[in-house]
Scaffold this motif. Structure first.
Motif, mmCIF file in Angstrom:
data_model
loop_
_atom_site.group_PDB
_atom_site.id
_atom_site.type_symbol
_atom_site.label_atom_id
_atom_site.label_comp_id
_atom_site.label_asym_id
_atom_site.label_seq_id
_atom_site.Cartn_x
_atom_site.Cartn_y
_atom_site.Cartn_z
ATOM 1 N N TRP A 134 31.077 2.470 -11.094
ATOM 2 C CA TRP A 134 30.371 3.593 -11.308
ATOM 3 C C TRP A 134 31.460 4.401 -11.739
ATOM 4 N N TYR A 135 32.823 4.306 -11.565
ATOM 5 C CA TYR A 135 33.983 5.184 -12.023
ATOM 6 C C TYR A 135 34.013 4.911 -13.519
ATOM 7 N N TYR A 136 33.885 3.776 -13.898
ATOM 8 C CA TYR A 136 34.021 3.538 -15.437
ATOM 9 C C TYR A 136 32.555 3.830 -16.190
ATOM 10 N N ILE A 137 31.704 3.534 -15.403
ATOM 11 C CA ILE A 137 30.169 3.819 -16.052
ATOM 12 C C ILE A 137 30.300 5.470 -16.109
ATOM 13 N N THR A 138 30.605 6.171 -15.396
ATOM 14 C CA THR A 138 30.638 7.664 -15.471
ATOM 15 C C THR A 138 31.425 7.967 -16.629
ATOM 16 N N GLN A 139 32.437 7.491 -16.994
ATOM 17 C CA GLN A 139 33.264 7.906 -18.082
ATOM 18 C C GLN A 139 32.726 7.418 -19.502
ATOM 19 N N VAL A 140 31.956 6.166 -19.338
ATOM 20 C CA VAL A 140 31.332 5.781 -20.383
ATOM 21 C C VAL A 140 30.102 6.529 -21.011
ATOM 22 N N CYS A 141 29.179 6.831 -19.909
ATOM 23 C CA CYS A 141 28.017 7.919 -19.978
ATOM 24 C C CYS A 141 28.468 9.180 -20.392
ATOM 25 N N HIS A 142 29.675 9.787 -20.002
ATOM 26 C CA HIS A 142 29.927 10.935 -20.397
ATOM 27 C C HIS A 142 30.338 11.043 -21.981
ATOM 28 N N VAL A 171 29.246 8.594 -24.132
ATOM 29 C CA VAL A 171 28.075 8.365 -24.918
ATOM 30 C C VAL A 171 27.242 9.726 -25.088
ATOM 31 N N GLY A 172 26.766 10.451 -24.098
ATOM 32 C CA GLY A 172 26.136 11.671 -23.920
ATOM 33 C C GLY A 172 24.644 11.571 -24.083
ATOM 34 N N GLY A 173 24.093 12.440 -24.233
ATOM 35 C CA GLY A 173 22.602 12.387 -24.445
ATOM 36 C C GLY A 173 21.878 12.125 -23.022
ATOM 37 N N ARG A 174 20.935 11.441 -23.159
ATOM 38 C CA ARG A 174 19.749 10.867 -22.195
ATOM 39 C C ARG A 174 20.694 10.238 -21.063
ATOM 40 N N VAL A 175 21.375 9.317 -22.005
ATOM 41 C CA VAL A 175 22.215 8.377 -20.765
ATOM 42 C C VAL A 175 23.028 9.012 -19.828
ATOM 43 N N TRP A 176 23.695 10.139 -20.339
ATOM 44 C CA TRP A 176 24.709 11.147 -19.675
ATOM 45 C C TRP A 176 23.757 12.120 -18.449
ATOM 46 N N ARG A 177 22.918 12.553 -19.110
ATOM 47 C CA ARG A 177 21.879 13.390 -18.214
ATOM 48 C C ARG A 177 21.542 12.586 -16.958
ATOM 49 N N GLU A 178 20.718 11.434 -17.487
ATOM 50 C CA GLU A 178 20.286 10.852 -16.308
ATOM 51 C C GLU A 178 21.307 10.130 -15.047
ATOM 52 N N TRP A 179 22.512 9.783 -15.686
ATOM 53 C CA TRP A 179 23.449 9.485 -14.589
ATOM 54 C C TRP A 179 24.244 10.502 -14.054
ATOM 55 N N ASN A 180 24.295 11.576 -14.667
ATOM 56 C CA ASN A 180 24.943 12.644 -13.999
ATOM 57 C C ASN A 180 23.979 13.410 -12.946
ATOM 58 N N ALA A 181 22.624 13.249 -13.352
ATOM 59 C CA ALA A 181 21.917 13.957 -12.328
ATOM 60 C C ALA A 181 21.919 13.098 -11.106
ATOM 61 N N ASP A 182 22.148 11.871 -11.008
ATOM 62 C CA ASP A 182 22.119 10.990 -9.767
ATOM 63 C C ASP A 182 23.568 11.015 -9.344
ATOM 64 N N HIS A 185 38.078 15.123 -18.855
ATOM 65 C CA HIS A 185 37.806 14.586 -20.201
ATOM 66 C C HIS A 185 36.800 15.370 -21.208
ATOM 67 N N LEU A 186 37.377 15.476 -22.332
ATOM 68 C CA LEU A 186 36.329 15.971 -23.123
ATOM 69 C C LEU A 186 35.565 14.946 -23.557
ATOM 70 N N SER A 187 34.375 15.042 -24.189
ATOM 71 C CA SER A 187 33.719 13.915 -24.667
ATOM 72 C C SER A 187 34.218 13.650 -25.658
ATOM 73 N N LEU A 188 34.509 12.424 -26.207
ATOM 74 C CA LEU A 188 35.200 11.815 -27.355
ATOM 75 C C LEU A 188 34.396 12.413 -28.670
ATOM 76 N N TYR A 189 33.053 12.313 -28.602
ATOM 77 C CA TYR A 189 32.184 12.781 -29.796
ATOM 78 C C TYR A 189 31.425 13.982 -29.531
ATOM 79 N N GLY A 190 31.537 14.698 -28.477
ATOM 80 C CA GLY A 190 30.968 16.140 -28.440
ATOM 81 C C GLY A 190 29.438 15.661 -28.291
ATOM 82 N N MET A 191 28.897 14.453 -27.693
ATOM 83 C CA MET A 191 27.336 14.334 -27.726
ATOM 84 C C MET A 191 26.700 15.132 -26.872
ATOM 85 N N HIS A 192 27.308 16.040 -25.909
ATOM 86 C CA HIS A 192 26.628 16.682 -24.953
ATOM 87 C C HIS A 192 26.079 17.845 -25.795
ATOM 88 N N GLU A 193 26.843 18.434 -26.803
ATOM 89 C CA GLU A 193 26.356 19.553 -27.617
ATOM 90 C C GLU A 193 25.189 18.990 -28.535
#
Length: 282
Positions: free
Chosen positions: A202-210, A212-223, A272-280
């Protein structure tokens, strides 16, 4: 082991220097970086010890084969050094070696259309059987993102999708509280054995999702935002910690291990800042 500790301490030193520009921290960070570079093995990875050498150079030895678990920490340490302004040509060369090491551990299918098989722990020429591991595969994808892969890369997306299926954030403690035990029976047993947690993954998946951004991050972050605080110990001497019970690696790492990783997951937004600014963008 000590090498895990060195990688993690190097991350902390480089982060501290990046925040303070303290000369003493810079000296300590540079020394830690030099050791990390000296410890890199000829295949581009790291392991639990320094390279096995003699006066002629690297020896042909199983000790000179890196493993992905250790390598991820050292890659993150050197990437943190780069972000803190401690970049050197030697670090850039090291990144190129790590990239080749990760490619060597990618599990390749006979089907040329398959891109989603993930990564194995270590290359063993005597054993052609490769085994997908969630923590290792997430660590590898994070490394690939740090080394230039993009979130829309087909391979990155496929491995991330598999990680979300096989290693969701799920606590047996929550199941007991809310009667959701049926959800655990549906978890794919290849990497989680029903009610077994995998906080290291989970520790590494959290960073990956962060990143990658978008739906992946929103759903993982919500959980994550719901289940981590919900399962934090609320009383007694263990207040504020997370239990190692039912965790795949918690048996070895103990409560400090699981608590540190959970705390780092919740600090993702601040460290950590998102590498690609995908949240925005999403």
């Amino acid at each position: 082991g000590r090498m895990y500790g060195h990688g993690q301490i190097t991350i902390a030193l480089c982060e501290a220097y990046g925040l303070t520009r303290d000369v003493k921290l810079e000296q300590a960070a540079q020394a830690a970086i030099r050791y990390a570079l000296a410890a890199q093995l000829p295949d581009g990875g790291w392991r639990y010890h320094l390279p096995d050498t003699d006066e002629s150079g690297f020896l042909e030895s199983w000790k000179n084969r890196g493993d992905l678990s250790m390598t991820g920490w050292f890659l993150l340490a050197l990437k943190t050094a780069e972000m803190a302004g401690l970049q050197t040509p030697a670090i850039e060369e090291s990144f190129q070696q790590v990239d080749g090491f990760l490619d060597q551990l990618r599990i390749v299918s006979d089907n040329p259309e398959s891109v989603d098989l993930g990564y194995d722990y270590q290359f063993n020429p005597l054993s052609p059987v490769r085994k997908f591991q969630s923590a290792i595969s997430a660590e590898a994808i994070l490394g690939k993102l740090f080394l230039g892969a993009t979130p829309d890369d087909q391979h990155v997306r496929a491995v991330v999708d598999r990680l979300l299926i096989e290693s969701p954030i799920a606590f047996p403690e929550s199941a007991r509280k809310s009667g959701r035990a049926v959800e655990f029976a549906a978890i794919d047993g290849r990497s989680m054995n029903h009610a077994v947690k995998n906080i290291y993954a989970w520790y590494y998946i959290t960073q990956v999702c962060h990143h990658v951004g978008g739906r992946v991050w929103r759903e993982w972050n919500a959980d994550m935002c719901t289940l981590l605080p919900e399962n934090q110990e609320a009383g007694g001497f263990e207040r504020g910690s997370w239990s190692p019970a039912h965790d795949l690696y918690g048996v070895k790492g103990g409560r400090l291990f699981t608590t540190a990783l959970c705390a780092c997951m919740l600090e993702t937004y601040y460290r950590h800042l998102s590498l690609y600014g995908m949240h925005e963008k999403n």
